[in-house]
Design an enzyme around this catalytic site. Structure first.
Site, PDB file in Angstrom:
ATOM      1  CB  ALA A 101      -0.925   0.017   1.298  1.00  0.00           C
TER       2      ALA A 101
ATOM      3  CG  ASP B  49       9.237   6.124   3.914  1.00  0.00           C
ATOM      4  OD1 ASP B  49       8.576   7.147   3.681  1.00  0.00           O
ATOM      5  OD2 ASP B  49       9.357   5.097   3.064  1.00  0.00           O
TER       6      ASP B  49
END
Length: 393
Positions: free
Chosen positions: A124, A173
């Site tokens: 995703a 991230d």
């Protein structure tokens, strides 16, 4: 948690005592896409979905990994004598790389049994790799009492992904996963790592993630091409400007010097520069509670990613345009590398059911298969789960 502990003992044996539990979130970037490696700002937040790691020290001279998400791989057993990257180990290379990084400065003489369980949808683009890296880094830090601060664990995890796994990602991230704070986004300068927490008060609104469910075969090569084009543009601009990144430029400066660049370099650099400006303005809008402006900036971000950076594609554009046409949408844009993955949407709570139905129907009609939708909350960064309250996350 009790169910996971029972599964742990079924897989590795022995009783449930001495098992410790850790969690690291996934992340979504609200705005600031493809700016991290260009030295600009990003505005991500950690999510309540993420990766759990249950671990127990053993007397064995090896590590045993097991993932509930990939049961077909079974138990992967690795000796401390050989923690090198191996294709056959698949997902386990991410935690293995982190453990190898720890072993490089701390001799580990204790065996480990580790069970991983992720609640982030596969593929995703919500940073499942950074999540498994940080949950492992926090786990190792606590198990062996190394007292390394979170920022250093973030940098270590990024280095593992860059040098051990071989993915040339920026630091966003890992930073969002490690440094996340409940009900806050993080405005991060990716060049200096200066950051501040931005309170998120989506009054009567929620974040809805929409997954295209498209396999992203183009993403890696396109990412590398965009990155190298921006680096080429920067080299040309540095001959005339005292800058170290595109993130230091204003739109006006770029306009003044864009004749130095090829047409494709102009487009890519224009996105990097304007997206950085949008991200800073979006953080200010959030602080002021101006959701309407925040939503407009999300729309501008997607248009720039579509037209200047050219990383959206039919699936992402279909989801975003359907969201723009829905009455409950405050803002919508693609998030992540592009060419698939997800969109991030701010939707009024009362309209969420009709949003999912209408946007989902539009997508199915045009693309031919279903999108998936997730209503998510902003959570904390990576940590050990110690209390009953936290264990109910």
């Amino acid at each position: 948690m009790e169910e996971l502990k029972r599964e742990f003992t079924n897989i590795f044996g022995f009783a449930t005592q001495d098992i410790r539990t850790f969690f690291a979130p996934g992340r979504v970037n609200l705005i600031g896409e493809h700016t991290d490696y260009n030295g600009g700002h990003v505005l991500p937040c950690a999510l309540e979905i993420g990766t759990y790691a249950l671990v127990r020290k053993t007397a064995h001279p090896f590590i045993r990994f097991y993932s509930k998400n990939f049961p077909e791989t079974g138990i992967i057993t690795v000796s401390y004598d050989d923690l090198s990257y191996q294709d056959k180990h698949g997902w386990a290379n991410y935690p293995k790389g982190v453990i190898a990084a720890f072993q490089s400065f701390y001799p580990i003489e204790t065996g480990l049994d580790i069970l991983y369980y992720g609640t982030i949808p596969n593929g995703a683009g919500l940073s499942s790799s950074a999540s498994i890296e940080l949950v492992t880094a926090v786990m190792m830090n606590e198990l062996f009492e190394q007292h390394i601060d979170m920022l250093e664990l973030v940098k270590m995890s990024q280095k593992v992904e860059n040098e051990y796994v071989g993915v040339n990602c920026g630091i966003m991230d890992q930073f969002a996963v490690g440094m996340g704070k409940r009900n806050h986004a993080i405005l991060l300068n990716c060049q200096t790592l200066a950051y501040r927490y931005i309170p998120v008060a989506f009054n009567h609104c929620s974040i809805v993630i929409a997954n295209t469910n498209k396999k992203r075969g183009l993403a890696d090569s396109a990412y590398n091409e965009r990155r190298s084009t921006c680096e080429a543009a920067l080299l040309k601009l540095k001959e005339h400007l005292n800058i170290e990144s595109l993130g230091e430029l204003t739109s006006e400066q770029l306009e003044q010097y864009d004749h130095l660049l090829s047409p494709i370099e102009q487009k890519r650099a224009r996105h990097a520069v304007t997206e950085n400006e949008r991200t800073i303005e979006a953080a200010t809008a959030l602080e002021k509670g101006d959701l309407a402006r925040f939503g407009e900036l999300m729309k501008q971000s997607h248009i720039s990613l579509r037209d200047d950076y050219e990383v959206t594609g039919l699936e992402l554009d279909t989801l975003v345009e359907a969201a723009w046409n829905h009455e409950g949408t405050i803002g919508a844009r693609m998030t992540g590398a592009g060419f698939g993955g997800c969109t991030v949407n701010i939707v009024k709570d009362e309209f969420i059911p009709s949003f999912i139905e209408q946007v989902g129907n539009e997508y199915m009609k045009k693309i031919g298969y279903e999108a998936s939708f997730y209503v998510v909350k902003i959570g904390d960064g990576a940590k050990e789960i110690t209390g009953e309250k936290e264990m109910s996350v």
